[in-house]
Design an enzyme around this catalytic site. Structure first.
Site, PDB file in Angstrom:
ATOM      1  N   LYS A   1       0.839  -1.165  -0.130  1.00  3.24           N
ATOM      2  CA  LYS A   1      -0.003  -0.162  -0.071  1.00  3.24           C
ATOM      3  C   LYS A   1       0.862   1.303   0.008  1.00  3.24           C
ATOM      4  O   LYS A   1       0.645   2.216  -0.705  1.00  3.24           O
ATOM      5  CB  LYS A   1      -0.871   0.077   1.092  1.00  3.24           C
ATOM      6  CG  LYS A   1      -1.912   1.325   1.409  1.00  3.24           C
ATOM      7  CD  LYS A   1      -2.636   1.296   2.661  1.00  3.24           C
ATOM      8  CE  LYS A   1      -1.715   1.774   3.816  1.00  3.24           C
ATOM      9  NZ  LYS A   1      -1.558   3.404   3.606  1.00  3.24           N
ATOM     10  N   ASN A   2       1.802   1.462   0.872  1.00  3.76           N
ATOM     11  CA  ASN A   2       2.960   2.542   1.053  1.00  3.76           C
ATOM     12  C   ASN A   2       3.640   2.746  -0.285  1.00  3.76           C
ATOM     13  O   ASN A   2       4.205   3.925  -0.283  1.00  3.76           O
ATOM     14  CB  ASN A   2       3.620   2.423   2.434  1.00  3.76           C
ATOM     15  CG  ASN A   2       2.402   2.626   3.456  1.00  3.76           C
ATOM     16  OD1 ASN A   2       1.495   2.901   3.466  1.00  3.76           O
ATOM     17  ND2 ASN A   2       3.007   2.187   4.612  1.00  3.76           N
TER      18      ASN A   2
ATOM     19  N   ASP B   1       3.281   0.738  12.263  1.00  3.94           N
ATOM     20  CA  ASP B   1       1.881   0.202  11.749  1.00  3.94           C
ATOM     21  C   ASP B   1       1.873  -1.218  12.225  1.00  3.94           C
ATOM     22  O   ASP B   1       0.652  -1.975  11.914  1.00  3.94           O
ATOM     23  CB  ASP B   1       2.249   0.260  10.067  1.00  3.94           C
ATOM     24  CG  ASP B   1       1.678   1.422   9.587  1.00  3.94           C
ATOM     25  OD1 ASP B   1       1.427   2.284  10.181  1.00  3.94           O
ATOM     26  OD2 ASP B   1       2.043   1.665   8.076  1.00  3.94           O
TER      27      ASP B   1
ATOM     28  N   CYS C   1      -6.022   8.003   8.235  1.00  2.00           N
ATOM     29  CA  CYS C   1      -6.583   7.635   9.514  1.00  2.00           C
ATOM     30  C   CYS C   1      -6.527   8.690  10.739  1.00  2.00           C
ATOM     31  O   CYS C   1      -5.441   9.194  10.714  1.00  2.00           O
ATOM     32  CB  CYS C   1      -5.954   6.104   9.969  1.00  2.00           C
ATOM     33  SG  CYS C   1      -6.358   4.759   9.025  1.00  2.00           S
TER      34      CYS C   1
ATOM     35  N   ARG D   1      -9.065  -0.119   2.955  1.00  2.00           N
ATOM     36  CA  ARG D   1      -8.311   0.777   2.670  1.00  2.00           C
ATOM     37  C   ARG D   1      -6.866   0.228   2.511  1.00  2.00           C
ATOM     38  O   ARG D   1      -6.389   0.627   1.443  1.00  2.00           O
ATOM     39  CB  ARG D   1      -8.053   1.937   3.298  1.00  2.00           C
ATOM     40  CG  ARG D   1      -9.237   2.979   3.385  1.00  2.00           C
ATOM     41  CD  ARG D   1      -8.912   4.261   4.277  1.00  2.00           C
ATOM     42  NE  ARG D   1      -7.494   4.420   3.715  1.00  2.00           N
ATOM     43  CZ  ARG D   1      -6.609   4.560   4.973  1.00  2.00           C
ATOM     44  NH1 ARG D   1      -6.752   4.557   6.043  1.00  2.00           N
ATOM     45  NH2 ARG D   1      -5.365   5.001   4.712  1.00  2.00           N
TER      46      ARG D   1
ATOM     47  N   ARG E   1      -1.076  14.922  12.631  1.00  2.00           N
ATOM     48  CA  ARG E   1      -0.253  14.554  11.077  1.00  2.00           C
ATOM     49  C   ARG E   1      -0.098  15.692  10.506  1.00  2.00           C
ATOM     50  O   ARG E   1      -0.400  15.972   9.165  1.00  2.00           O
ATOM     51  CB  ARG E   1      -0.970  13.630  10.361  1.00  2.00           C
ATOM     52  CG  ARG E   1      -1.555  12.448  11.353  1.00  2.00           C
ATOM     53  CD  ARG E   1      -2.099  11.158  10.547  1.00  2.00           C
ATOM     54  NE  ARG E   1      -1.362  10.556   9.659  1.00  2.00           N
ATOM     55  CZ  ARG E   1      -1.634   9.505   9.068  1.00  2.00           C
ATOM     56  NH1 ARG E   1      -3.014   9.092   9.001  1.00  2.00           N
ATOM     57  NH2 ARG E   1      -0.912   8.665   8.399  1.00  2.00           N
TER      58      ARG E   1
END
Length: 415
Positions: free
Chosen positions: A22-23, A303, A116, A396, A121
């Site tokens: 994903k990242n 994570d 999220c 997601r 952030r």
């Protein structure tokens, strides 16, 4: 509203194939804007963040063919348009369009990114980096406007090794005839994946021990890049295997990028068999308590601390987890305690997990992506049935998680 129901305490055996990261993909897709010819990305995960990123590209005019986990993108007709809130707030990584559009058009406008709710952030490191590249930054009603007449060469020393800022500097300078040095960059494997993509297109980016040197190119050619395997998905299934596995085999991985987790699993008495591209793992019947502190790569990943929290509820004693990246990443603790775990939070900086505790099914709420993963793990080991609501967070970032678990013996459904 979709929900996940899980019947717990079923042994899992067989094989799970890990999808693309994903990242990585959320950086690779915006990077295609820089290409002057069509480009191809393979091993694309089927997740909501990919859908959201593609939606932004199509809004800007990208021509996209997407099938069999492969995306072909032609950006010959792409336009520089303001990215509105309804597109930007669907994923945190929407801010990568700042760097890509600046590099291509010398201007970008976008609403504040989503993601999220795991604490403050801010993107100050990104904005300060843009300013050092001769980019004017203005903010109005949560909309960011970035503009320059000329991106300049400079040396940028990051206050901390930010993944997002490192990627945005790479994207901003890749399509320019400049030389940029990033000191104290983030070192995540996903950044290396992006650099490989940019270099295959025609940049000359050099990764050193303490810095990254970016030599941009005004013309970027056609190429193909493979998305690396998702190390967080890998870690999630390794944790599940350590709790419920019977020779559960995790395929399509690079064990070297999961060293921090593997070492903690071994420290807690879990054994596994590693090859260059797989790990086979079985249930640990006597989990020793361990302490972890989240760190930037190659340290223990933030994570994975939430999934690992669930694992430690079964440890034979007291464990602690100290979170150093985000100040609000213990929202899953309240939900885990609904399942009969005994976890205490200390000033939102550290938790103490008292184990072992027999988890009991209940209705719980997924507050964020990795917190949702921790609840799936909890449901898999709990007595009775667990129902998880607000599961869009989970979808997601985890490709086909329901079927992957069902295929190895889990009793899990999505409704």
């Amino acid at each position: 509203m979709k929900k996940i129901t899980i019947e717990g305490n079923h042994t899992l055996s067989g094989e799970i194939n890990i999808s693309g990261a994903k990242n990585s993909i959320v950086a690779l897709l915006p990077a295609t804007i820089l290409a002057d010819e069509p480009v191809t990305i393979t091993n694309v995960p089927n997740i909501k963040d990919v859908e959201a990123t593609i939606a932004i590209l199509q809004y800007l005019g990208s021509e996209i063919t997407y099938q069999n986990n492969t995306i072909i993108i032609d950006n010959k007709n792409i336009q520089n348009k303001e990215i509105p809130d309804n597109l930007a707030n669907k994923l945190r990584a929407s801010y990568y369009f700042m760097g890509a559009l600046l590099s291509k058009f010398k201007e970008a406008s976008i609403s504040y990114p989503g993601g999220c709710p795991i604490g403050k952030r801010p993107i100050d490191i990104h904005l300060n980096s843009f300013k050092k590249l001769n980019i004017d930054v203005s903010i109005e009603n949560n909309n960011y406007h970035l503009k320059t007449n000329n991106i300049i060469s400079n040396t940028i020393t990051l206050a901390k090794p930010s993944v997002g800022a490192t990627i945005n500097i790479l994207l901003t300078t890749a399509k320019t005839k400049t030389t940029t040095i990033i000191n104290n960059p983030a070192k995540e494997p996903e950044i290396n994946n992006l650099i490989e993509f940019l270099n295959k297109m025609g940049t000359n980016i050099i990764i050193n021990k303490d810095n990254i040197i970016i030599n941009g190119s005004s013309y970027l050619k056609s190429t193909t890049i493979q998305t690396i395997p998702d190390r967080i998905e890998t870690g999630t299934y390794l944790i599940i295997g350590a709790l419920l596995g019977n020779k559960l085999k995790i395929n399509n991985i690079n064990p070297l990028v999961n060293t921090a987790l593997i070492n903690k699993l071994k420290e807690s008495n879990t054994s596994m068999t590693l090859t260059d591209s797989s790990i086979t793992i079985s249930k640990n019947h006597f989990i020793k308590p361990v302490n972890i502190t989240t760190k930037e790569y190659p340290g223990f990943p933030t994570d994975l601390q939430q999934p690992f929290t669930t694992y430690l509820t079964q440890a034979m004693g007291k464990s602690t987890i100290k979170e150093t990246i985000y100040e609000n990443r213990f929202q899953n603790v309240k939900e885990l305690n609904k399942l009969n775990s005994h976890i205490n939070i200390d000033n939102n900086k550290q938790i103490t997990i008292n184990g072992p505790t027999k988890l009991v099914g209940n209705i719980v709420n997924s507050t964020d992506l990795r917190g949702g993963a921790s609840l799936i793990i909890a449901g898999l080991i709990a007595e009775g049935t667990t129902t998880i609501t607000n599961i869009e967070h989970i979808l997601r970032g985890y490709d086909n998680i329901i079927n992957k678990l069902k295929n190895v013996g889990a009793k899990i459904e999505i409704e």
